[in-house]
Design a protein around this motif. Structure first.
Motif, short mmCIF file in Angstrom:
data_model
loop_
_atom_site.label_atom_id
_atom_site.label_comp_id
_atom_site.label_asym_id
_atom_site.label_seq_id
_atom_site.Cartn_x
_atom_site.Cartn_y
_atom_site.Cartn_z
N TYR A 7 0.76 -1.55 0.16
CA TYR A 7 0.33 -0.03 0.53
C TYR A 7 0.97 1.39 0.17
CZ TYR A 7 -3.68 -3.18 1.31
OH TYR A 7 -4.69 -4.32 1.09
N VAL A 8 0.71 2.06 -0.93
CA VAL A 8 1.29 3.43 -0.43
C VAL A 8 0.40 4.54 0.08
CG1 VAL A 8 1.91 5.23 -3.04
CG2 VAL A 8 2.41 2.93 -3.28
N VAL A 9 1.28 5.12 1.00
CA VAL A 9 0.82 7.06 1.29
C VAL A 9 0.84 7.65 1.27
CG1 VAL A 9 0.06 7.60 3.27
CG2 VAL A 9 -0.29 4.74 3.31
N TRP A 10 0.72 8.42 0.03
CA TRP A 10 1.06 9.91 -0.45
C TRP A 10 0.65 11.07 0.54
CZ3 TRP A 10 -1.58 6.78 -4.28
CH2 TRP A 10 -0.78 6.23 -5.35
N VAL A 11 -0.29 10.68 0.73
CA VAL A 11 -0.60 11.95 2.16
C VAL A 11 -0.95 10.95 3.07
CG1 VAL A 11 -2.11 13.66 2.61
CG2 VAL A 11 -1.11 13.40 0.14
N GLY A 12 -0.33 11.30 4.38
CA GLY A 12 -1.27 10.68 5.89
C GLY A 12 -0.40 11.31 6.58
N ARG A 13 -0.14 10.12 8.12
CA ARG A 13 0.90 10.27 8.65
C ARG A 13 1.95 10.42 9.02
NH1 ARG A 13 -4.23 8.33 11.18
NH2 ARG A 13 -4.98 10.05 12.30
N GLN A 14 2.70 9.54 8.09
CA GLN A 14 3.87 8.84 7.48
C GLN A 14 3.57 8.72 5.65
OE1 GLN A 14 6.59 6.44 9.67
NE2 GLN A 14 5.56 6.88 11.68
N SER A 20 1.18 -4.58 4.50
CA SER A 20 0.15 -4.46 4.62
C SER A 20 -0.89 -2.98 4.77
CB SER A 20 0.19 -5.11 6.37
OG SER A 20 -0.06 -4.49 7.30
N TRP A 21 -1.69 -3.64 4.36
CA TRP A 21 -3.00 -2.82 5.21
C TRP A 21 -3.77 -2.25 6.28
CZ3 TRP A 21 -6.20 0.84 3.67
CH2 TRP A 21 -7.18 1.54 4.21
N ASP A 22 -3.23 -2.95 7.33
CA ASP A 22 -2.94 -2.92 8.98
C ASP A 22 -1.75 -1.72 9.15
OD1 ASP A 22 -4.61 -4.32 10.15
OD2 ASP A 22 -3.48 -6.34 10.77
N TYR A 36 -4.02 7.20 -0.24
CA TYR A 36 -3.60 6.57 -0.35
C TYR A 36 -3.79 5.44 -1.76
CZ TYR A 36 -7.71 5.00 2.14
OH TYR A 36 -8.64 4.79 2.60
N LYS A 37 -3.23 4.02 -2.17
CA LYS A 37 -3.42 3.11 -2.78
C LYS A 37 -2.81 1.91 -3.08
CE LYS A 37 -4.40 2.96 -7.58
NZ LYS A 37 -4.97 3.47 -9.20
N GLY A 38 -3.89 0.31 -3.48
CA GLY A 38 -3.11 -0.46 -2.55
C GLY A 38 -2.53 -1.40 -4.16
N PHE A 39 -2.07 -2.06 -4.07
CA PHE A 39 -0.93 -2.01 -5.01
C PHE A 39 -0.67 -4.23 -5.32
CE2 PHE A 39 -0.37 1.04 -7.40
CZ PHE A 39 -0.72 2.10 -7.03
N PRO A 40 -0.86 -4.85 -6.74
CA PRO A 40 -0.32 -6.35 -6.05
C PRO A 40 1.56 -6.76 -5.60
CG PRO A 40 -0.19 -5.92 -8.33
CD PRO A 40 -0.69 -4.69 -7.60
N THR A 41 2.68 -5.77 -6.47
CA THR A 41 3.68 -6.12 -5.61
C THR A 41 4.61 -4.74 -5.52
OG1 THR A 41 4.62 -4.73 -8.09
CG2 THR A 41 3.79 -7.18 -7.78
N GLN A 50 6.43 7.81 -6.11
CA GLN A 50 7.34 7.70 -6.76
C GLN A 50 6.71 8.81 -8.02
OE1 GLN A 50 10.31 9.02 -5.84
NE2 GLN A 50 10.81 7.46 -4.40
N ALA A 51 5.93 8.31 -7.97
CA ALA A 51 5.20 8.61 -9.22
C ALA A 51 4.54 9.98 -8.82
CB ALA A 51 4.78 8.10 -10.33
N GLY A 52 3.54 9.57 -7.42
CA GLY A 52 2.84 10.82 -6.49
C GLY A 52 1.34 10.62 -6.94
N PRO A 53 0.46 10.91 -6.45
CA PRO A 53 -0.61 10.08 -6.33
C PRO A 53 -1.77 9.99 -7.26
CG PRO A 53 -1.16 12.72 -5.36
CD PRO A 53 0.36 12.13 -5.71
N GLU A 54 -1.41 11.11 -8.41
CA GLU A 54 -2.18 10.95 -9.75
C GLU A 54 -1.68 10.29 -10.66
OE1 GLU A 54 -4.34 13.88 -8.52
OE2 GLU A 54 -4.36 13.01 -10.34
N TYR A 55 -1.04 8.58 -10.23
CA TYR A 55 0.18 8.06 -11.25
C TYR A 55 -1.30 7.43 -11.43
CZ TYR A 55 2.01 3.17 -11.18
OH TYR A 55 2.37 2.50 -11.82
N ASP A 56 -0.91 7.38 -12.76
CA ASP A 56 -1.65 6.24 -13.67
C ASP A 56 -1.91 4.83 -13.15
OD1 ASP A 56 0.80 5.79 -14.90
OD2 ASP A 56 0.07 5.68 -17.24
N ASP A 57 -2.92 4.10 -14.09
CA ASP A 57 -2.82 2.69 -13.33
C ASP A 57 -2.72 1.33 -15.04
OD1 ASP A 57 -6.32 3.68 -12.39
OD2 ASP A 57 -4.29 3.55 -11.60
N ASP A 58 -2.25 1.97 -15.39
CA ASP A 58 -2.00 1.81 -16.71
C ASP A 58 0.02 0.98 -16.58
OD1 ASP A 58 -1.68 3.48 -19.63
OD2 ASP A 58 -0.36 3.04 -17.14
#
Length: 213
Positions: A7-14, A20-22, A36-41, A50-58
C-alpha cells in the motif's frame, strides 16, 4: 483481480510504501485529505509512490507536474522538503477580507482553509495559518515541517503573540477572538514542529499561495 499486498500512502501521518493494510490504515484513518492506494507487488507500489497520487493505472510510471516541479533546478540547488505543509494568507485590502490555508507540498493538496475574515491583515493571516497548522497536526497526530514565506508570522508564533498594530473594532471583533484563541493555544501547548522559511527567490511562489497577485 490481483490481491493488493502493498500500500502506498502519498498523504498521511507517514508516507511511503507499506507491506500490509493494517500499517497503511494507521497512517490514513482519520487523516483529513489522505491519499493512498493498494498494489499487488512492491515494485509497482514503489513506482507509484515516486510518481505521486495522480499515478496512472496502466503502470507506465508517468510523473506529474507536482512531483517534478523542483527536479529541473540546477544540481546542488537547495530544494524544499516535499513531505511538508506550506501555509499562506491572502488579504484584499489592508485591512480587508483575509483568509489563509494549508497545502501538502508534494501534491499541492489543500489540507485546510479558513473562512474569510473581515477587517484583517496579511500578517495576521500568516500568524493564524501557522498556529492552525500546528493545532491541526497535533489533532491528526502528525509532525510534518511547516513552510511559511512570512518572517513576521514565524516570529510572532515563536513569541506566542500576534503583535499586530491593527485596532479592534466592530467589523473585526470576531477575528480578534480567533487571534486570542490562537495565542492561548500557543500558551497551553508545547507541540512544535520545524517552521521553515519558504525560499521564494529559488522555488517560486509557495504552494499555498492563492494566486491573486
Amino acid at each position: 483481480m490481483a490481491k493488493n499486498n502493498y500500500y502506498v500512502v502519498w498523504v498521511g501521518r507517514q508516507t511511503g510504501v507499506f507491506g500490509s493494510w493494517d500499517e497503511c490504515k494507521q497512517q490514513v484513518e482519520g487523516f483529513q485529505g489522505a491519499k493512498y492506494k493498494g498494489f499487488p507487488t512492491k515494485e509497482a507500489a514503489e513506482v507509484a509512490f515516486q510518481a505521486g497520487p495522480e499515478y496512472d493505472d496502466d503502470c507506465t510510471g508517468t510523473r506529474t507536474a507536482a512531483t517534478v516541479r523542483w527536479e529541473s533546478l540546477p544540481l546542488g540547488t537547495p530544494k524544499p522538503e516535499l513531505n511538508a505543509i506550506a501555509v499562506d494568507a491572502a488579504c484584499s485590502g489592508n485591512p480587508g477580507k483575509m483568509e489563509y490555508r494549508g497545502v501538502y507540498v508534494a501534491t499541492n493538496t489543500e489540507i485546510f482553509k479558513s473562512p474569510v475574515f473581515e477587517g484583517g491583515t496579511n500578517n495576521i493571516g500568516e500568524f493564524l495559518a501557522i498556529v492552525h497548522c500546528l493545532a491541526w497536526q497535533q489533532k491528526n497526530r502528525t509532525n510534518l515541517p511547516i513552510y511559511s514565506d512570512s518572517l513576521n508570522g514565524q516570529k510572532w508564533v515563536s513569541q506566542g503573540l500576534c503583535r499586530t498594530k491593527l485596532v479592534q473594532n466592530e467589523k473585526n471583533r470576531y477575528l480578534f477572538q480567533v487571534i486570542a484563541r490562537a495565542e492561548k493555544w500557543l500558551h497551553d501547548n508545547t507541540f512544535r514542529v520545524p517552521i521553515r522559511k519558504w525560499r521564494t527567490e529559488i522555488w517560486g511562489e509557495i504552494p499555498a499561495d492563492f494566486g491573486r497577485k
